[in-house]
Design a protein around this motif. Structure first.
Motif, PDB file in Angstrom:
ATOM      1  N   SER A 306      49.537  -9.907 -34.218  1.00 11.98           N
ATOM      2  CA  SER A 306      48.137 -10.309 -34.067  1.00 11.98           C
ATOM      3  C   SER A 306      47.395  -9.362 -33.136  1.00 11.98           C
ATOM      4  O   SER A 306      46.196  -9.119 -33.315  1.00 11.98           O
ATOM      5  CB  SER A 306      48.049 -11.729 -33.499  1.00 11.98           C
ATOM      6  N   ILE A 350      47.462  -3.210 -26.591  1.00 14.32           N
ATOM      7  CA  ILE A 350      47.046  -4.617 -26.593  1.00 14.32           C
ATOM      8  C   ILE A 350      48.291  -5.482 -26.725  1.00 14.32           C
ATOM      9  O   ILE A 350      49.091  -5.290 -27.645  1.00 14.32           O
ATOM     10  CB  ILE A 350      46.090  -4.923 -27.769  1.00 14.32           C
ATOM     11  N   SER A 351      48.452  -6.420 -25.811  1.00 13.87           N
ATOM     12  CA  SER A 351      49.627  -7.293 -25.876  1.00 13.87           C
ATOM     13  C   SER A 351      49.350  -8.574 -25.112  1.00 13.87           C
ATOM     14  O   SER A 351      49.048  -8.528 -23.923  1.00 13.87           O
ATOM     15  CB  SER A 351      50.832  -6.579 -25.263  1.00 13.87           C
ATOM     16  N   LYS A 606      58.259 -15.379 -29.740  1.00 15.66           N
ATOM     17  CA  LYS A 606      56.932 -15.226 -29.152  1.00 15.66           C
ATOM     18  C   LYS A 606      56.730 -13.813 -28.634  1.00 15.66           C
ATOM     19  O   LYS A 606      55.656 -13.249 -28.723  1.00 15.66           O
ATOM     20  CB  LYS A 606      56.766 -16.243 -28.017  1.00 15.66           C
TER      21      LYS A 606
END
Ligand code: G6P
Length: 611
Positions: A306, A350-351, A606
């Motif tokens: 995502s 991005i994380s 996750k």
């Protein structure tokens, strides 16, 4: 992925460890175990399946010291060796004097195992991790920290480990390289965990270990050494998340709770970061002066899942708003394909977690190549946040559901702020900036109005819950939004769903379309809508059921499609946000209908901390 929790203090360790494991469940796992040290004795218990099974086994077990005040526990996500009680952690040496839990992968475990077998050590499991405990036993000469240091020196690969020993009641030794570990500081007690979610019920004061660090943790003291065994001080960080933020409250699933939190989390992401008067964004964490900003000639965004999709939305923002050439790389590709990085390239990793292995590697590659690096992370103090050196936090609070929702919307919101800042630094006039700033400010309200339609989306989702193949199509910023919508559906409902650029439909996927292949068309009233209407006609001509997301009041889309989810009118830049929320709800309700395990989908983790 695997989770670690350890406790040393004066309270009974087992309930604290079991509770900690439950708070790590969201990371994804297949077995769990715990080792306790009490009265000079080490005992362990391990089970396949959920932590609840381990808890039941613990209550029923004889020969395990429930009054022990020190112990370590682990949730395992199988890599080397099938999920089984034997392969679950902790792993003990032959004499049950030492126990270890390990996150990461020991890449040279074959050589180490051969070496240990030759020396007469016996292995019980198929795991790479078990070598560590035998190496500690082999190196042990009375000092657990020294033995652990000697053991980890022989490892290649990644590790976050915690070690206890019957010879050292009350002591946990922890070491890290590549897999996160954080010490929780309490009063007369201390904890160690792979993830702050496991610590929040006990403390907000934490110390993040750096790669190469090794720590001796006792109830009243922490002895920290760096890679060269030199004592070091590490900063104590204060976490502003509270334990309730990591609980479900009245929601049936974390995912639904997190979807509904988005008006507040997006608000948190933009609060204090917009100047309506100047039509600009204020992002102090970037630590880049207007002059630095003006020199950026290219942007490369790296992320996974995502986060990568959010980056793809950002690509449209940076090019369209700021006029800066931008590309998005799957972080693993970035790491291996030798990307071109020039001194004026801005790399944006991005994380959400800040711990994804491939994204960490991308950060290191970018820093090593002399790029300007500025990270977008949610977890304060995470590896990526620290190694990037500068960045913007999302302030979304803990995201527990494996499928990312609120982190995605916050990432998109922050990227939009960054584009506004860079745009104002270049070609955007003050009045254009003001208009965009005003729109960004209204986003939480727009999201709220999508959430208000949850029941209607649920009704629509019910009609689609029986299908096994979906196509999601979009254009412009809604193309990556389509990818994200399809990812949500496949992650949690195990339904095959593909996102495509609407124009790409005719180049292959259309061959599959028939009454069994519904299409979700993102037909918001933004540039490209007319072309999407054409694509919808093409789908209908092949008898594919079509559901659309459209702008409120769009009767044309309503007549053309079987079902419509209406979202409020907004510009093309804002549209990904309310649209993504609608798609999150759609995926969620399909998964509910199909009876799926939503917060911890099978096989998923996750935070993917291994390659
Ligand atoms: C995993 C998660 C995804 C997430 C991706 C990247 O695959 O299941 O939800 O988007 O990792 O994680 P990050 O923490 O780097 O954003």
């Amino acid at each position: 992925m695997c989770g670690i929790i350890g406790y040393t203090g004066s309270r009974e360790a087992a309930p604290i460890l079991l509770d900690g494991l439950k708070r790590l469940e969201y990371r994804g796992y297949d077995s769990a175990g715990m080792a306790l040290v009490g009265a000079g004795m080490l005992s362990e218990i391990k089970e396949v399946g959920k932590v609840a099974r381990l808890e039941a086994a613990f209550s029923a077990a004889a020969g395990i010291d429930g009054s022990a005040v020190c112990g370590i526990a682990h949730t395992r996500w199988a890599t080397h060796g099938v999920p089984s009680a034997v392969n679950a952690h902790p792993h003990c040496d032959e004499r049950y004097e030492f126990a270890i839990v390990h996150n990461g992968i020991v890449e040279n475990h074959h050589e180490l195992r051969a070496h240990l077998l030759k020396k007469g050590y016996h292995f019980r499991s198929e795991t790479d991790s078990e070598v560590i405990v035998h190496l500690i036993a082999e190196a042990y000469e009375g000092d657990l920290l020294a033995a652990t240091a000697a053991a980890v020196r022989q490892l290649s690969g990644t590790y976050g480990i915690a070690v206890v020993s019957s010879r050292h009641p009350g002591l946990i030794v922890a070491a890290r390289k590549g897999s996160p570990l954080v010490i929780g500081l309490g009063e007369g007690e201390n904890l160690i965990a792979s993830d702050i979610a496991a610590l929040l019920a006990h403390t907000r004061k934490v110390i993040y270990l750096n790669d190469g660090d090794i720590a001796a943790i006792r109830p009243d003291s922490i002895d920290l050494r760096d890679v060269s065994n030199v004592p070091v001080e590490r900063e104590v960080a204060k976490i502003d998340w509270d334990a309730a933020a990591a609980e479900k409250g009245n929601y049936p699933h974390f995912m639904l709770k997190e979807i509904f939190e988005q008006p507040e989390t997006v608000e948190n992401a933009i609060r204090g970061r917009i100047s309506l008067e100047m039509g600009n964004a204020i992002l102090n964490g970037l630590e880049l002066s207007p002059r630095d900003l003006a020199q950026i000639s290219r942007i490369v965004i790296a992320g996974c899942g995502s986060s990568m999709h959010a980056g793809m939305v950002g690509e449209y923002y940076f090019e369209d708003i700021a006029g800066i050439s931008t590309s998005v790389e799957q972080a693993a590709e970035f790491r291996y394909r030798n990307p071109i990085i020039e001194p004026n390239t801005l790399v944006i990793p991005i994380s959400q977690s800040g711990e994804t292995a491939d994204t960490i590697a991308a950060v290191r590659e970018a820093v090593g190549k002399g790029a300007l690096v500025t990270a977008l992370c949610n977890v304060v103090g995470s590896t990526i946040a620290r190694e990037a050196g500068r960045g913007v936090y999302l302030h979304a609070g803990p995201e527990i559901s494996v499928a990312s929702t609120k982190a995605f919307s916050s990432q998109v919101a922050v990227l939009l702020l960054m584009a506004l800042l860079l745009g104002r630094n270049r070609r955007l006039s003050r009045s254009e900036g003001c208009e965009l700033a005003r729109e960004i400010e209204q986003t939480p309200e727009l999201i709220r109005s999508v959430l208000a339609q949850a029941e209607k989306i649920r009704e629509i989702a019910k009609r689609y819950a029986g299908f096994d193949d979906f196509f999601y199509i979009g254009r412009g910023c809604l193309y990556p939004t389509a990818l994200e919508g399809a990812l949500k559906l496949k992650e949690i409902s195990y339904v095959h769903a593909e996102g495509y650029h609407a124009a790409e439909l005719k180049h292959g996927p259309i061959a599959l379309l028939d009454e069994r292949h519904p299409v979700l068309a993102l037909a918001n009233d933004i540039p490209g809508r007319d072309k999407i209407l054409g694509n919808i006609q093409e789908c209908r001509a092949r008898r594919a059921p079509v559901a659309a997301v459209a702008t409120v009041g769009d009767r044309e889309v309503e007549t053309l499609t079987d079902d419509v989810i209406f979202v409020p009118a907004c510009s093309r830049f804002i549209a990904p946000l309310p649209t993504a929320v609608a798609l999150q709800l759609f995926a969620y309700y399909i998964a509910v209908e199909r009876g799926c395990e939503i917060d911890q989908p099978r096989n998923l983790a996750k935070s993917v901390t291994v390659e």
